[in-house]
Design a protein around this motif. Structure first.
Motif, PDB file in Angstrom:
ATOM      1  N   LYS A  52       0.747  -1.314  -0.534  1.00 44.79           N
ATOM      2  CA  LYS A  52      -0.189  -0.249  -0.092  1.00 44.79           C
ATOM      3  C   LYS A  52       0.584   1.484  -0.403  1.00 44.79           C
ATOM      4  O   LYS A  52       1.599   1.101   0.434  1.00 44.79           O
ATOM      5  CB  LYS A  52      -0.896   0.250   1.076  1.00 44.79           C
ATOM      6  CG  LYS A  52      -0.350  -0.131   2.951  1.00 44.79           C
ATOM      7  CD  LYS A  52      -1.403  -0.022   3.519  1.00 44.79           C
ATOM      8  CE  LYS A  52      -0.272  -0.074   4.711  1.00 44.79           C
ATOM      9  NZ  LYS A  52      -1.659   0.024   6.452  1.00 44.79           N
ATOM     10  N   CYS A  53       0.462   1.563   0.440  1.00 40.16           N
ATOM     11  CA  CYS A  53       1.372   3.308  -0.406  1.00 40.16           C
ATOM     12  C   CYS A  53       0.246   4.609   0.620  1.00 40.16           C
ATOM     13  O   CYS A  53      -1.185   5.302   0.321  1.00 40.16           O
ATOM     14  CB  CYS A  53       0.562   4.444  -1.797  1.00 40.16           C
ATOM     15  SG  CYS A  53       1.738   6.069  -1.374  1.00 40.16           S
ATOM     16  N   GLY A  54       0.652   4.382   1.612  1.00 39.28           N
ATOM     17  CA  GLY A  54       0.412   5.308   3.011  1.00 39.28           C
ATOM     18  C   GLY A  54      -1.125   4.610   3.279  1.00 39.28           C
ATOM     19  O   GLY A  54      -1.303   3.446   3.001  1.00 39.28           O
ATOM     20  N   GLU A  55      -2.709   5.334   3.201  1.00 40.11           N
ATOM     21  CA  GLU A  55      -3.944   3.662   3.000  1.00 40.11           C
ATOM     22  C   GLU A  55      -4.262   3.615   2.258  1.00 40.11           C
ATOM     23  O   GLU A  55      -5.432   3.054   1.746  1.00 40.11           O
ATOM     24  CB  GLU A  55      -4.696   5.325   3.995  1.00 40.11           C
ATOM     25  CG  GLU A  55      -4.594   5.918   5.035  1.00 40.11           C
ATOM     26  CD  GLU A  55      -5.528   7.154   5.377  1.00 40.11           C
ATOM     27  OE1 GLU A  55      -6.563   7.055   4.809  1.00 40.11           O
ATOM     28  OE2 GLU A  55      -5.937   7.920   5.924  1.00 40.11           O
TER      29      GLU A  55
ATOM     30  N   THR B  75       5.783   7.411  -2.859  1.00 40.77           N
ATOM     31  CA  THR B  75       4.719   8.451  -2.736  1.00 40.77           C
ATOM     32  C   THR B  75       3.771   7.812  -3.966  1.00 40.77           C
ATOM     33  O   THR B  75       4.079   7.395  -5.034  1.00 40.77           O
ATOM     34  CB  THR B  75       5.894   9.548  -2.280  1.00 40.77           C
ATOM     35  OG1 THR B  75       7.157   9.548  -3.901  1.00 40.77           O
ATOM     36  CG2 THR B  75       6.136  10.121  -1.790  1.00 40.77           C
ATOM     37  N   GLU B  76       2.943   9.285  -4.191  1.00 36.40           N
ATOM     38  CA  GLU B  76       1.863   9.045  -5.090  1.00 36.40           C
ATOM     39  C   GLU B  76       1.956   9.960  -5.869  1.00 36.40           C
ATOM     40  O   GLU B  76       1.696  10.902  -5.601  1.00 36.40           O
ATOM     41  CB  GLU B  76       0.288   8.345  -4.581  1.00 36.40           C
ATOM     42  CG  GLU B  76      -0.441   8.161  -6.182  1.00 36.40           C
ATOM     43  CD  GLU B  76      -1.901   8.256  -5.309  1.00 36.40           C
ATOM     44  OE1 GLU B  76      -2.349   7.360  -5.310  1.00 36.40           O
ATOM     45  OE2 GLU B  76      -2.795   9.192  -5.618  1.00 36.40           O
ATOM     46  N   GLN B  77       2.287   9.489  -7.065  1.00 34.33           N
ATOM     47  CA  GLN B  77       2.601  11.267  -8.152  1.00 34.33           C
ATOM     48  C   GLN B  77       2.073  11.627  -8.986  1.00 34.33           C
ATOM     49  O   GLN B  77       1.366  12.336  -9.458  1.00 34.33           O
ATOM     50  CB  GLN B  77       4.387  10.537  -8.516  1.00 34.33           C
ATOM     51  CG  GLN B  77       5.767  10.503  -7.754  1.00 34.33           C
ATOM     52  CD  GLN B  77       5.573  12.224  -7.130  1.00 34.33           C
ATOM     53  OE1 GLN B  77       5.039  13.238  -7.855  1.00 34.33           O
ATOM     54  NE2 GLN B  77       5.188  11.594  -5.672  1.00 34.33           N
ATOM     55  N   VAL B  78       0.722  10.184  -9.675  1.00 34.78           N
ATOM     56  CA  VAL B  78      -0.431  10.853 -10.195  1.00 34.78           C
ATOM     57  C   VAL B  78      -1.033   9.824 -10.361  1.00 34.78           C
ATOM     58  O   VAL B  78      -1.247   8.149 -10.083  1.00 34.78           O
ATOM     59  CB  VAL B  78       0.582   9.837 -11.786  1.00 34.78           C
ATOM     60  CG1 VAL B  78      -1.051  10.273 -13.005  1.00 34.78           C
ATOM     61  CG2 VAL B  78       1.372  11.053 -12.114  1.00 34.78           C
ATOM     62  N   HIS B  79      -2.630  10.354 -10.014  1.00 35.66           N
ATOM     63  CA  HIS B  79      -3.426   9.100 -10.137  1.00 35.66           C
ATOM     64  C   HIS B  79      -4.781   9.307 -11.085  1.00 35.66           C
ATOM     65  O   HIS B  79      -5.019  10.374 -11.543  1.00 35.66           O
ATOM     66  CB  HIS B  79      -4.197   9.274  -8.328  1.00 35.66           C
ATOM     67  CG  HIS B  79      -4.881   8.513  -8.735  1.00 35.66           C
ATOM     68  ND1 HIS B  79      -6.510   8.870  -7.963  1.00 35.66           N
ATOM     69  CD2 HIS B  79      -5.728   6.764  -8.051  1.00 35.66           C
ATOM     70  CE1 HIS B  79      -7.536   8.022  -7.785  1.00 35.66           C
ATOM     71  NE2 HIS B  79      -6.557   6.714  -7.704  1.00 35.66           N
ATOM     72  N   GLY B  80      -5.274   8.250 -11.283  1.00 35.38           N
ATOM     73  CA  GLY B  80      -6.915   8.541 -11.956  1.00 35.38           C
ATOM     74  C   GLY B  80      -6.492   8.580 -13.841  1.00 35.38           C
ATOM     75  O   GLY B  80      -7.099   8.790 -14.344  1.00 35.38           O
ATOM     76  N   MET B  81      -5.685   7.889 -14.218  1.00 32.50           N
ATOM     77  CA  MET B  81      -5.083   7.128 -15.233  1.00 32.50           C
ATOM     78  C   MET B  81      -6.012   6.237 -15.723  1.00 32.50           C
ATOM     79  O   MET B  81      -6.514   5.602 -15.206  1.00 32.50           O
ATOM     80  CB  MET B  81      -3.519   6.827 -15.855  1.00 32.50           C
ATOM     81  CG  MET B  81      -2.389   8.631 -15.346  1.00 32.50           C
ATOM     82  SD  MET B  81      -1.270   7.782 -16.110  1.00 32.50           S
ATOM     83  CE  MET B  81      -1.033   7.908 -17.602  1.00 32.50           C
TER      84      MET B  81
END
Length: 309
Positions: free
Chosen positions: A113-116, A162-168
């Motif tokens: 997981k990344c964070g939550e 770390t999450e750098q981009v989301h929603g692809m």
């Protein structure tokens, strides 16, 4: 196609080839749930059994193979082959980022997981010069809905995600430009290649939103019914994207121009990697046929960090 050499057959949905200095190729077999080594004489060796769905592989700074594990698929018969499908609950163990010791076969799970946010279906990955790892999460497709995809960065030393981009829609192949100022991501069903500017190692620059929250620029989109899978970069900066349905490698210039499409003979062409003298041999996984092939390539590939080929 005249210069194609078949290096291995009877592979169970191969992906993620890594060309090692001795000429052998380490790859994942998703359906067999295995990391496999293919030697130049065609001999195959099981390196590790990996539950779930080992989907992408890369050599790390510690000499270990890092694995994107998609968590598992179901397998659907289509045109005399088995293709990935929505997993039943018992077939899906959750996505993760793992690493494997090539000598012992020992598997470590680094992150799930990344964070939550859980990793749903990690897919492809590449290391930068600092030893940080960019990787995509394709998500999962179910009977009536699917996840959106994401791009993550693992800091050097596997200390943090770390999450750098989301929603692809969603995110598949990824790699860096030669100057490491751009990270490329291929969207599968849209057949779009995205370019994201890197501000500092592991950080995508903010930018004006085009329409729906984008942080990058779509530099190329193919027409007709074609889909993108994984990719590799040439030393020139061209991006070579394995292209599904049409069964080819699409070569795309940094400005988005489609340079050429090199046919492979398999509509389920999933990955490409470079090796051999001057990195002018393309190693390509044909997942429909279950083959690893090699062909002469007119231009040299970009040397990968932590892998002297």
């Amino acid at each position: 196609m005249s210069n194609v050499r078949v290096l291995a057959t009877d592979l169970q949905f191969p992906e993620g080839p890594v060309v090692l200095p001795d000429g052998s190729v380490v790859l994942v077999e998703i359906r067999r749930q295995q990391l496999t080594r293919v030697y130049p004489d065609g001999r195959k060796e099981a390196v590790a059994k990996i539950p779930g769905g080992p989907n992408g592989a890369a050599m790390g700074p510690d000499g270990k193979i890092y694995i994107c594990n998609n968590g598992g698929f179901s397998w659907i018969p289509t045109r005399n082959m088995l293709l990935p499908g929505p997993p039943a609950p018992h077939e899906y163990i959750g996505g993760s980022l793992q690493r494997v010791d090539l000598q012992s076969g020992k598997i470590e799970t680094l992150f799930d997981k990344c964070g939550e946010h859980k990793l749903n279906g990690p897919n492809d990955l590449c290391f930068d010069k600092q030893g940080g790892l960019w990787f995509t999460d394709l998500g999962k497709r179910r009977a009536r809905d699917m996840d959106v995809g994401a791009l993550y960065y693992m800091k050097p030393g596997a200390t943090e995600l770390t999450e750098q981009v989301h929603g692809m829609l969603p995110a598949n192949g990824t790699s860096l430009s030669p100057d490491e100022k751009t990270v490329y991501v291929a969207e599968t069903p849209t057949a779009r290649l995205w370019a994201f500017d890197i501000g500092e190692p592991g950080v995508v620059k903010p930018r004006d939103v085009i329409y729906r929250g984008e942080r990058g620029t779509p530099i190329c989109g193919l027409g007709g019914y074609q889909m993108f899978d994984s990719l590799a970069v040439e030393a020139s900066g061209n991006v070579c994207v394995a292209t599904l349905v049409s069964g080819c490698i699409s070569v795309i210039a940094p400005d988005g121009k489609l340079v050429e499409q090199v046919p492979t003979g398999d509509r389920v062409t999933t990955n490409i990697a470079f090796g051999g003298p001057e990195l002018k041999t393309a190693y390509i996984t044909l997942s429909g046929k279950g083959e690893l092939i090699a062909m002469d390539w007119p231009r040299g590939g970009l040397p990968l960090n932590f892998l002297n080929t």
